[in-house]
Design a protein around this motif. Structure first.
Motif, PDB file in Angstrom:
ATOM      1  N   ASN A  40     -11.485   3.102  13.234  1.00  0.00           N
ATOM      2  CA  ASN A  40     -10.485   3.408  12.207  1.00  0.00           C
ATOM      3  C   ASN A  40     -11.052   4.209  11.051  1.00  0.00           C
ATOM      4  OD1 ASN A  40      -8.028   2.112  13.124  1.00  0.00           O
ATOM      5  ND2 ASN A  40      -9.132   0.193  12.889  1.00  0.00           N
ATOM      6  N   SER A  87      -7.064  -1.217  -5.815  1.00  0.00           N
ATOM      7  CA  SER A  87      -7.632   0.125  -5.967  1.00  0.00           C
ATOM      8  C   SER A  87      -7.255   0.621  -7.347  1.00  0.00           C
ATOM      9  CB  SER A  87      -7.101   1.062  -4.888  1.00  0.00           C
ATOM     10  OG  SER A  87      -5.700   1.200  -4.993  1.00  0.00           O
ATOM     11  N   ILE A 144       0.864  -1.179   0.000  1.00  0.00           N
ATOM     12  CA  ILE A 144       0.000   0.000   0.000  1.00  0.00           C
ATOM     13  C   ILE A 144       0.897   1.225   0.000  1.00  0.00           C
ATOM     14  CG2 ILE A 144      -1.793   1.289   1.243  1.00  0.00           C
ATOM     15  CD1 ILE A 144      -2.599  -1.331   2.581  1.00  0.00           C
ATOM     16  N   PHE A 160      -0.449   7.662  -3.072  1.00  0.00           N
ATOM     17  CA  PHE A 160      -0.906   7.527  -1.693  1.00  0.00           C
ATOM     18  C   PHE A 160      -2.177   6.692  -1.597  1.00  0.00           C
ATOM     19  CE2 PHE A 160      -3.060   9.554   2.071  1.00  0.00           C
ATOM     20  CZ  PHE A 160      -2.207   9.015   3.021  1.00  0.00           C
ATOM     21  N   LYS A 161      -2.159   5.663  -0.728  1.00  0.00           N
ATOM     22  CA  LYS A 161      -3.285   4.796  -0.387  1.00  0.00           C
ATOM     23  C   LYS A 161      -3.713   3.867  -1.515  1.00  0.00           C
ATOM     24  CE  LYS A 161      -5.205   7.593   3.322  1.00  0.00           C
ATOM     25  NZ  LYS A 161      -6.343   8.369   3.824  1.00  0.00           N
ATOM     26  N   GLU A 162      -2.956   3.808  -2.613  1.00  0.00           N
ATOM     27  CA  GLU A 162      -3.244   2.796  -3.635  1.00  0.00           C
ATOM     28  C   GLU A 162      -2.644   1.466  -3.179  1.00  0.00           C
ATOM     29  OE1 GLU A 162      -5.290   3.556  -5.863  1.00  0.00           O
ATOM     30  OE2 GLU A 162      -5.242   5.704  -5.533  1.00  0.00           O
ATOM     31  N   SER A 163      -3.276   0.349  -3.589  1.00  0.00           N
ATOM     32  CA  SER A 163      -2.816  -0.944  -3.086  1.00  0.00           C
ATOM     33  C   SER A 163      -2.946  -2.022  -4.153  1.00  0.00           C
ATOM     34  CB  SER A 163      -3.612  -1.350  -1.833  1.00  0.00           C
ATOM     35  OG  SER A 163      -4.995  -1.417  -2.121  1.00  0.00           O
ATOM     36  N   HIS A 165      -8.732   6.033   8.841  1.00  0.00           N
ATOM     37  CA  HIS A 165      -7.677   5.253   8.174  1.00  0.00           C
ATOM     38  C   HIS A 165      -8.337   4.314   7.172  1.00  0.00           C
ATOM     39  CE1 HIS A 165      -4.899   6.756  11.233  1.00  0.00           C
ATOM     40  NE2 HIS A 165      -5.839   6.460  12.114  1.00  0.00           N
ATOM     41  N   PRO A 166      -8.600   4.777   5.950  1.00  0.00           N
ATOM     42  CA  PRO A 166      -9.338   3.960   4.979  1.00  0.00           C
ATOM     43  C   PRO A 166      -8.717   2.614   4.702  1.00  0.00           C
ATOM     44  CG  PRO A 166      -9.139   6.240   4.233  1.00  0.00           C
ATOM     45  CD  PRO A 166      -8.272   6.108   5.444  1.00  0.00           C
ATOM     46  N   THR A 167      -7.384   2.492   4.810  1.00  0.00           N
ATOM     47  CA  THR A 167      -6.756   1.207   4.504  1.00  0.00           C
ATOM     48  C   THR A 167      -7.131   0.139   5.514  1.00  0.00           C
ATOM     49  OG1 THR A 167      -4.785   1.933   5.707  1.00  0.00           O
ATOM     50  CG2 THR A 167      -4.810   2.287   3.328  1.00  0.00           C
ATOM     51  N   HIS A 188       2.083   4.918   0.798  1.00  0.00           N
ATOM     52  CA  HIS A 188       1.791   5.819   1.918  1.00  0.00           C
ATOM     53  C   HIS A 188       2.563   7.123   1.799  1.00  0.00           C
ATOM     54  CE1 HIS A 188      -0.622   5.893   5.507  1.00  0.00           C
ATOM     55  NE2 HIS A 188       0.350   6.476   6.169  1.00  0.00           N
TER      56      HIS A 188
END
Length: 1233
Positions: free
Chosen positions: A538, A139, A112, A237-240, A541-543, A114
């Motif tokens: 959480n 994502s 992921i 950022f935040k792609e996984s 914290h979308p992840t 960050h």
């Protein structure tokens, strides 16, 4: 190891071998010849033909170990690693091969991003040959995936594909990258699989999407000595994503000629297949001891009966097979495929008992840690296969994997192990209840399933379908019916998947399977509560959150399964209520048995409620709060406030008793943080209901959520479990299993966490259909009007027509899928059931008086949001009017709205006919990203019920209006304060930016002000007597407060070149909704209603109060029609005028505004001429705006009626001397002597 699950006691590694002297009758082992034939049949040698098998030497259990070792060692393959350098297994290089900040999974295959643009490569490289790896897209944002050399140096701006020796595919922007970039491939989406292929013999790189080649992306790539390529990725950022270098079988979409980077475990794979073949031979062979012969049989009829010959044979096999089944590759390639093959014949899962028998065998012949790891890997493999398998018209892949999951969970011991160690861990099993929406209609086969598409063809200016079905042409009717038939076919196939998902949940909700320990339902409940806690805590914290699209599907399946279990229980206990009458008893909210985490209560902080309402808890619910616990909680709160640096607390609500009459804690904005749940350590109970002289305390255990047992939840003799502390107002009748009540409570919480938001997001597809249909209709009309002399224009229009039609065909098929999975009639009934649960729960909690303060705030939110969803999201496919007991439910909701909520939804009002903000359409009509609002959709039925309630209950109506006015005053004051700060920040030369969070809060306060003005407009339209009938309590006061607020809003917004104007002219991103039109038309609607549409007496009272307000300025009213703009320089920009909004303001409305302006102009002249000067000593000493008109008793202090009435709504003490006021009398100044 002892036997597990029944059967003969047998240790896998130390089983007792039969000797030649053992007697068959004593041991159960068959005679030597038959045993030899049996073992040769089960373990055939590959070196000799079948004809020679019978001539081979006799084989017994003494020789079987060596014989089996020899068979397994035959033909061991050799591994070829030429062309590849690096360790095995292949993983991501988390030690040195990365740039930026990333989160890497424990298996070193998932990552992921960050930081702005992070990069990472694998541990293994290739320099010759043809190689492939896969990336599972989790994502669909900005990522560049491909290959790089060791010389590539990345940073936060440059990643894979941005340097000379790196090559990448970007499905977000649909491009390929190698220093420069060009268009390439297709757009990817979450759930897609990208295959990255490199041919170092030909020097090419190719990419595939879901198994379909996108064509050669790069040729003549750099090759030669010292050049080797690593798999690599750069992501924002935040792609996984998750990589598959070959650690799982055969790669999902294998390509001929290309090898996975990681070698398959060929030796182990060969052994596992051989051993599985031997197991199949055992299953298909039975021994007829009497006839002394072997009998072939169907594997499906095999049962584990404990025959020693069979068990010892299987023990030899499992001695080698069990360790192999701990490896994910072998479980997925060998075991999962074998079990899937058992179910391929179709039929009910219950009919395939072989899987249950095999699982029994696993628990008997495998060590605990082996069977645990095997089951875990098997379920993970099923989950991956279900999640990433392609969508086909009959959903065959999804059904296949769900059937096997169901079959495994039918096995009690396996189910409980998975519940304890797998379900909800890292959000895993929720995936099984999700049905993903195909973004590519063609690949999903929807063109074959829905060959004919249909969309509306007649629209008004808002894009709404105008034509009724009976007005359709014959061709349109045929198309619509064909489309509806296709939608029904799709829905039936989706329902098969949904039914399997419900079956899984019914197995998890089983509360009768107690033979192997605690029942499944209680394990599920504790895990489910933990899952909710993780998602509630959480939210920033979308992840770490369960995706909302998963939550929607899970919620619907869980409702279906819970209702089925609820009604099954009612059949056994007829005195309990049915699921259609379900509600959550109020005890759950205050007895500490259920953890509500950090979610807010209606009364504010729970620690404060425990202190202020401890006497009510004791008298109403027999619950005593330990003073030591209150003190400890207070100290914890103080410590936390000091640590956070935010020592800001709400003042706190007073304890309430008796009937609940508009308490202040329901009307004031909550500023404090939410607190922890009420610990059961602080709760003591009195078993009998008796006076509180000497309470009999009962010890209550304090347990973590995951440690609770059935007795803690359901209770036992003398223990009410979750329903501890029933108030006198709550009926003493069984409701349902207490565990189901907590699950229903969790369902309501889940809807509040993310489901409602997701329901609103998916409406965009329906909106897109309407927008493209309007565009297509407009294009067709232009084609019809296009002159013959302009073939160039006609050609462009026909191209646009084709594009729009293709897009509509795609969107209509997608919409059919979404309607079937999210907005179907069954899903609508689920949301309606949830609405009814919330309404009944609120009503029962309200009956407890002051204890209503303990109810979680989300119950009110879900009641409102569920109604909004039913009204706005499920139409026009389904109508709310068709729901059972629709009018009765709306009546109950209206009562709750009027009594407990200060911000109800509004109906259409003055100038309120827009879905796009009119001022934005004027300035940026081409901007497709403008905020889209819900279409105004007034419910006349709801308005009628609210009008009846407000008319009949005068005290409640006054309390409701006072709350709305307080909220409006707060919201607009906050808005003005924030735009002052924004203006100052914008004018500072050293800082030319404004915090985006501040802009968002500012816009929210403005929107809230507009919404509350619309609430007042609706109220004054429905029940004008609340303000104008001065025989009602507080009517005059409410009218004066209303006039005061309206004048303040008008003066702030309409003054020339004022603060509001300057901030609006900045046109800051995030403040698009802040403009004159939305707020001025809302104010105008209220003024028109009380000054034009009312009766003579009401108009007279309204005008006198409005004109007597010191803030009244006539030019603010003139501003509405563009008049009075005489200030120098005012012509620099166009002045606001309602005349400019002809699409949204009707002629009748404009005439009413003109009448109002004329009337107020005349009245203000008369008032100015007749007003006599007032001496300062005759003015109210509180407001200095009105004359003294009231005297207080007994202290004889004086003020105007408006000030004292407003003061007495919240305080009974004199404003001046603090004496308790016993009465207020009219006052008139004595005549001068």
């Amino acid at each position: 190891m002892s036997s597990k699950g029944g059967g003969t006691a047998l240790t896998r590694r130390n089983y007792r071998l039969a000797s030649d002297t053992d007697k068959p009758k004593a041991t159960g082992i068959v005679n030597e010849k038959l045993l030899s034939d049996y073992l040769h049949h089960v373990f055939p040698s590959t070196k000799q033909g079948p004809a020679l098998a019978s001539l081979s030497k006799p084989l017994g259990f003494q020789d079987l170990g060596a014989h089996l070792e020899g068979l397994l060692s035959e033909g061991e393959p050799t591994e070829d690693s030429r062309g590849r350098l690096g360790p095995q297994p292949v993983v991501l290089d988390h030690t040195s091969g990365f740039e930026g900040l990333l989160f890497v999974d424990d298996d070193l295959l998932g990552v992921i991003g960050h930081s702005n643009f992070s990069s990472i490569r694998a541990t293994t490289c290739v320099y010759k040959g043809k190689w492939a790896y896969e990336v599972l897209i989790s994502s669909q944002g900005l990522m560049q995936i491909g290959w790089c050399t060791l010389n590539c140096r990345f940073n936060q701006e440059e990643g894979v594909g941005d340097t000379p020796d790196s090559y990448a595919y970007d499905g977000n922007r649909v491009r390929k990258w190698n220093v420069t970039t060009t268009n390439y491939g297709k757009s990817w989406a979450a759930g897609d699989i990208v295959s990255c292929l490199i041919d170092l013999d030909e020097g090419t790189i190719t990419f595939c999407l879901n198994g379909q080649s996108l064509g050669t992306a790069f040729t003549n790539i750099k090759m030669g000595p010292g050049v080797a390529y690593f798999p690599a990725i750069s992501l924002s950022f935040k792609e996984s994503v998750a990589f598959n270098f070959g650690s799982r079988p055969a790669i999902t979409y294998p390509v001929d000629g290309y090898l996975p980077l990681q070698n398959p475990p060929t030796t182990d794979l060969m052994k596992a297949h051989k051993l599985l073949g031997y197991i199949k031979n055992v299953l298909s062979t039975s021994i007829d001891a009497q006839e002394e012969r072997l009998v072939e049989q169907d594997c499906s009829v095999w049962r584990l009966h404990g025959e020693p010959t069979v068990l010892v044979t299987l023990a030899h096999i499992f001695n080698h097979f069990a360790p192999l089944m701990c490896k994910v590759y072998l479980v997925e390639d060998v075991l999962m495929n074998f079990l899937l093959g058992i179910l391929e014949g179709g039929g009910s899962v219950d009919e395939h008992q072989l899987i249950q028998q095999l699982l029994d065998l696993f628990w008997v012949l495998m060590e605990d840690y082996e069977v645990n790891e095997c089951l875990k890997q098997l379920m993970m493999s099923l989950l991956r296969a279900y999640r990433f398998s392609p969508i086909i018209p009959d959903l065959g892949f999804q059904i296949h994997y769900l059937r096997l999951t169901t079959a495994i969970l039918h096995h009690e011991k396996s189910r409980k192990y998975l519940l304890n160690n797998f379900t909800f861990d890292v959000l895993r099993s929720v995936v099984f209840f999700y049905i993903k929406t195909p973004l590519r209609v063609k690949e999903a086969g929807l063109e074959e399933l829905i060959p004919t598409t249909w969309w509306p063809t007649h629209f008004d200016k808002e894009g709404k379908d105008e034509r009724e079905p009976e007005d359709e042409s014959a061709d349109e009717r045929l198309r619509r019916r064909a489309y509806e038939r296709g939608c029904q076919r799709l829905k039936k196939r989706i329902e098969v998947v949904e039914e399997l998902q419900v079956q899984i949940l019914k197995l998890l909700l089983n509360n009768k399977d107690k033979t192997t320990g605690e029942a499944s339902r209680y394990i599920f409940l504790n895990k489910f509560r933990k899952f909710l806690q993780e998602n509630a805590s959480n939210r920033g914290h979308p992840t770490a959150l369960c995706p909302p699209e998963y939550m929607v599907c899970f919620l619907h399946r869980l409702i279906t399964a819970v209702r089925a279990s609820w009604d099954d229980g009612r059949r056994k206990s007829p005195s309990s209520i049915g699921s259609e009458e379900a509600y959550v008893p109020p005890q759950l909210f205050y007895n500490g048995k259920v953890d509500y985490f950090d979610l807010q209560r209606l009364g504010g902080l729970l620690s404060h409620l425990k202190k202020t309402l401890k006497d009510d808890l004791a008298s109403k619910a027999n619950i005593i709060i330990d003073p030591a616990e209150i003190q400890a909680t207070a100290m914890d709160d103080l410590d936390e406030d000091e640590e956070s640096g935010a020592a800001q607390r709400p003042f706190g609500a007073a304890a309430m008793g008796g009937a609940l009459a508009r308490p202040s804690w329901l009307s004031s904005p909550t500023l404090g943080r939410a607190n922890r749940f009420l610990s059961t350590a602080a709760v003591s109970l009195m078993t009998p209901r008796r006076p509180l002289t000497q309470p009999e305390k009962v010890k209550v255990r304090t347990l973590a959520v995951e440690q609770r047992t059935e007795e803690d939840i359901e209770g036992s003799y003398g223990n009410d479990g979750l329903l501890l502390g029933r108030p006198l107002e709550e009926p003493n009748q069984p409701i349902a299993d207490k565990s189901l009540l907590e699950i229903v409570d969790g369902i309501v919480m889940m809807y509040n966490l993310s489901v409602h938001q997701q329901l609103g997001k998916m409406v965009v597809v329906s909106d897109d259909v309407h927008e493209y249909a309007v565009a297509l209709k407009d294009t067709e009309e232009k084609i019809a009007r296009c002159p013959a002399r302009r073939p160039d224009i006609l050609d462009e229009l026909q191209k646009s027509q084709k594009v729009f039609a293709e897009k509509l065909n795609h969107l209509c098929r997608r919409l059919a899928w979404i309607n079937a999975t999210i907005y179907s009639k069954e899903k609508m009934l689920d949301v309606y059931w949830l609405l009814c649960v919330c309404i009944r729960t609120i009503e029962h909690a309200d009956n407890t008086g002051s204890l209503f303060a303990f109810a979680p705030e989300f119950y009110l939110s879900v009641a409102m949001n569920a109604y909004s969803a039913l009204k706005n999201y499920f139409s026009p496919a389904n109508s709310m009017e068709e729901l059972p007991s629709y009018e009765e439910t709306l009546t109950q909701l209206a009562a709750i709205l009027a009594k407990h909520f200060a911000d109800p939804r509004i109906g259409c009002g003055f100038g309120y006919r827009y879905t796009r903000l009119p001022h934005l359409l004027k300035t940026k009509p081409e901007d497709a990203n403008l905020p889209s609002l819900q279409k105004p959709c007034p419910s006349l039925l709801l308005q009628r019920h609210m009008a009846e309630l407000l008319s009949v209950d005068k005290e409640m109506a006054a309390s409701f209006l006072n709350s709305v006015l307080n909220q409006l005053n707060w919201a607009f004051s906050e808005f003005i304060g924030m735009i002052q700060e924004i203006q100052q920040a914008a004018e500072r030369p050293e800082r030319n930016f404004v915090d985006t969070r501040q802009l968002k809060v500012c816009a929210t306060c403005f929107d809230l002000s507009v919404s509350l003005l619309r609430v007042l407009e609706m109220t004054v339209t429905l029940v004008p007597e609340i303000f104008l009938d001065w025989s009602r309590p507080s009517a005059e006061l409410l009218l004066r407060r209303l006039a005061q607020l309206l004048n303040q809003v008008l003066n702030r917004v309409t003054a020339e070149k004022n603060l509001f104007d300057r901030v609006v002219n900045l046109r800051l991103p995030g403040l698009e909704s802040v403009d004159h039109y939305p707020i001025l038309v809302a104010v105008t609607g209220i003024l028109v209603r009380i000054l034009v549409d009312g009766d003579r007496q009401g108009i007279s009272r309204a005008s006198s109060v409005l004109l007597s307000d010191p803030c009244f300025q006539l030019h603010s009213i003139q501003h509405l029609l563009g008049e009075g703009a005489t200030t120098a320089g005012s012509s620099e920009r166009k002045h606001f005028s309602l005349h400019a909004y002809t699409d949204y303001i009707s002629e009748e409305e404009k005439q009413k505004v003109e009448l109002m302006l004329t009337f107020l102009t005349e009245e203000s002249k008369q008032a100015a001429a007749s007003t006599a000067p007032t001496s300062e000593e005759d003015l109210c000493p509180i407001c200095y705006a009105h004359s003294i008109s009231a005297v207080f008793k007994p202290c004889s202090h004086k003020s105007c009626k408006a000030c004292i009435n407003q003061h007495l709504m919240n305080n009974k003490d004199c404003f001046f001397c603090k004496a308790t006021i016993t009465g207020v009398e009219d006052y008139s100044k004595p005549a001068a002597s």
